[in-house]
Design an enzyme around this catalytic site. Sequence first.
Site, PDB file in Angstrom:
ATOM      1  N   GLU A   1       0.880  -1.178   0.000  1.00  0.00           N
ATOM      2  CA  GLU A   1       0.000   0.000   0.000  1.00  0.00           C
ATOM      3  C   GLU A   1       0.914   1.224   0.000  1.00  0.00           C
ATOM      4  O   GLU A   1       1.695   1.425   0.940  1.00  0.00           O
ATOM      5  CB  GLU A   1      -0.921   0.026   1.236  1.00  0.00           C
ATOM      6  CG  GLU A   1      -1.880   1.224   1.184  1.00  0.00           C
ATOM      7  CD  GLU A   1      -2.687   1.465   2.461  1.00  0.00           C
ATOM      8  OE1 GLU A   1      -2.514   0.735   3.456  1.00  0.00           O
ATOM      9  OE2 GLU A   1      -3.484   2.423   2.452  1.00  0.00           O
TER      10      GLU A   1
ATOM     11  N   ASP B   1       5.151   4.597   3.622  1.00  0.00           N
ATOM     12  CA  ASP B   1       4.868   6.031   3.749  1.00  0.00           C
ATOM     13  C   ASP B   1       6.150   6.707   4.254  1.00  0.00           C
ATOM     14  O   ASP B   1       7.053   6.054   4.765  1.00  0.00           O
ATOM     15  CB  ASP B   1       3.722   6.265   4.754  1.00  0.00           C
ATOM     16  CG  ASP B   1       2.996   7.581   4.515  1.00  0.00           C
ATOM     17  OD1 ASP B   1       1.828   7.561   4.058  1.00  0.00           O
ATOM     18  OD2 ASP B   1       3.593   8.654   4.778  1.00  0.00           O
TER      19      ASP B   1
ATOM     20  N   ASP C   1      -2.028  12.347  -2.746  1.00  0.00           N
ATOM     21  CA  ASP C   1      -2.183  13.796  -2.942  1.00  0.00           C
ATOM     22  C   ASP C   1      -2.473  14.039  -4.417  1.00  0.00           C
ATOM     23  O   ASP C   1      -1.802  13.473  -5.287  1.00  0.00           O
ATOM     24  CB  ASP C   1      -0.896  14.510  -2.518  1.00  0.00           C
ATOM     25  CG  ASP C   1      -0.599  14.280  -1.038  1.00  0.00           C
ATOM     26  OD1 ASP C   1      -1.508  14.491  -0.229  1.00  0.00           O
ATOM     27  OD2 ASP C   1       0.525  13.848  -0.704  1.00  0.00           O
TER      28      ASP C   1
ATOM     29  N   TYR D   1      -8.405   9.280   5.223  1.00  0.00           N
ATOM     30  CA  TYR D   1      -8.752  10.344   4.273  1.00  0.00           C
ATOM     31  C   TYR D   1     -10.072  10.045   3.564  1.00  0.00           C
ATOM     32  O   TYR D   1     -10.845  10.956   3.273  1.00  0.00           O
ATOM     33  CB  TYR D   1      -7.613  10.557   3.259  1.00  0.00           C
ATOM     34  CG  TYR D   1      -6.551  11.487   3.805  1.00  0.00           C
ATOM     35  CD1 TYR D   1      -6.558  12.844   3.521  1.00  0.00           C
ATOM     36  CD2 TYR D   1      -5.565  11.012   4.664  1.00  0.00           C
ATOM     37  CE1 TYR D   1      -5.608  13.701   4.048  1.00  0.00           C
ATOM     38  CE2 TYR D   1      -4.617  11.858   5.210  1.00  0.00           C
ATOM     39  CZ  TYR D   1      -4.634  13.204   4.899  1.00  0.00           C
ATOM     40  OH  TYR D   1      -3.699  14.055   5.441  1.00  0.00           O
TER      41      TYR D   1
HETATM   42  C1  LIG Z   1      -3.449  12.172   1.457  1.00  0.00           C
HETATM   43  S1  LIG Z   1      -2.511  11.077   2.451  1.00  0.00           S
HETATM   44  C2  LIG Z   1      -3.408   9.532   2.292  1.00  0.00           C
HETATM   45  C3  LIG Z   1      -3.076   8.586   3.409  1.00  0.00           C
HETATM   46  C4  LIG Z   1      -3.876   7.258   3.401  1.00  0.00           C
HETATM   47  N1  LIG Z   1      -3.641   6.502   2.187  1.00  0.00           N
HETATM   48  C5  LIG Z   1      -5.349   7.519   3.575  1.00  0.00           C
HETATM   49  O1  LIG Z   1      -6.105   7.315   2.595  1.00  0.00           O
HETATM   50  O2  LIG Z   1      -5.751   7.891   4.681  1.00  0.00           O
HETATM   51  C6  LIG Z   1      -1.102  10.786   1.416  1.00  0.00           C
HETATM   52  C7  LIG Z   1       0.009  10.002   2.130  1.00  0.00           C
HETATM   53  O3  LIG Z   1       1.070   9.744   1.203  1.00  0.00           O
HETATM   54  C8  LIG Z   1       2.322   9.961   1.845  1.00  0.00           C
HETATM   55  N2  LIG Z   1       3.273  10.303   0.774  1.00  0.00           N
HETATM   56  C9  LIG Z   1       3.180  11.331  -0.101  1.00  0.00           C
HETATM   57  N3  LIG Z   1       4.207  11.310  -0.974  1.00  0.00           N
HETATM   58  C10 LIG Z   1       4.980  10.246  -0.629  1.00  0.00           C
HETATM   59  C11 LIG Z   1       6.187   9.689  -1.147  1.00  0.00           C
HETATM   60  N4  LIG Z   1       6.794  10.241  -2.206  1.00  0.00           N
HETATM   61  N5  LIG Z   1       6.695   8.601  -0.558  1.00  0.00           N
HETATM   62  C12 LIG Z   1       6.084   8.035   0.517  1.00  0.00           C
HETATM   63  N6  LIG Z   1       4.924   8.511   1.044  1.00  0.00           N
HETATM   64  C13 LIG Z   1       4.394   9.600   0.488  1.00  0.00           C
HETATM   65  C14 LIG Z   1       2.075  11.071   2.840  1.00  0.00           C
HETATM   66  O4  LIG Z   1       3.014  11.053   3.903  1.00  0.00           O
HETATM   67  C15 LIG Z   1       0.641  10.761   3.299  1.00  0.00           C
HETATM   68  O5  LIG Z   1       0.608   9.941   4.462  1.00  0.00           O
END
Ligand SMILES: C[S@@+](CC[C@H](N)C(=O)[O-])C[C@H]1O[C@@H](n2cnc3c(N)ncnc32)[C@H](O)[C@@H]1O
Length: 225
Positions: free
Chosen positions: A43, A68, A117, A196
Amino acid sequence: MGKDKLRRFAEFSSFENCFDFPRYLKGKWHSDYFKNNHPIVLELGCGKGEYTVALSEAFPEKNFIGIDLKSNRMWVGAKKAIEANRNNVAFIRMVIEKLAEHFEKGEVSEIWITFPDPFPKDRHDKHRLTHQRFLKLYKEVIHDDGVLHFKTDDDGLFDFTCELFEQLRIKPIQLDRDVHNSETVDSYVKNIRTHYENLFSAKGRKIKYLSFKLPAQLEEPVSKA
Ligand SMILES: C[S@@+](CC[C@H](N)C(=O)[O-])C[C@H]1O[C@@H](n2cnc3c(N)ncnc32)[C@H](O)[C@@H]1O
């Protein structure tokens, strides 16, 4: 930084199911960590790891790894997995861009991309986790027949992904623009909800889902110019 966050950082590194940039396990996840040959499911951007933990309960015959950058978020899922004695779960603090430094080609059987994101500005499109740049990266680690799952609330990101897939001739296995009201998606798509996902659906946004396989050749998208 808050005390609680600092404690979680420290605890994450001490948990036996958590790893910081573990390049030494590349090609050895089956033999040295899971100690079985069950398929490995990732994931990406897992946040608190709701999918990783819930799928590990639903599919005990598979191994799950949440990835993450933020260990204080993954701490939540890691602790849950430890308390539930789930030995088919791990969490890695690393950047997604470094996937191929951590997994061999074919070591991964499935990938979930959950609520990434959206990067709404066109000039930032290469940061979207469904951009061709990332698809190429996933291809470096996923089994040739491996399935990818993508869930988002964001219309712009979903449309961008569907358009790109058309250009790349990637046919969705399943596509649904309103998962929570769908009668056709699998229960693990509809009923497992991330942090989220809950935030966005409470605001009335429809949750969208796409599953797909990567083609043998990722062709260049046709230019719009
Ligand atoms: C909008 S949050 C979604 C978290 C989770 N999937 C949810 O639906 O609740 C995006 C997540 O992606 C992680 N993230 C963003 N860019 C990343 C990268 N390049 N490598 C690892 N994690 C990343 C952020 O730290 C964050 O926890």
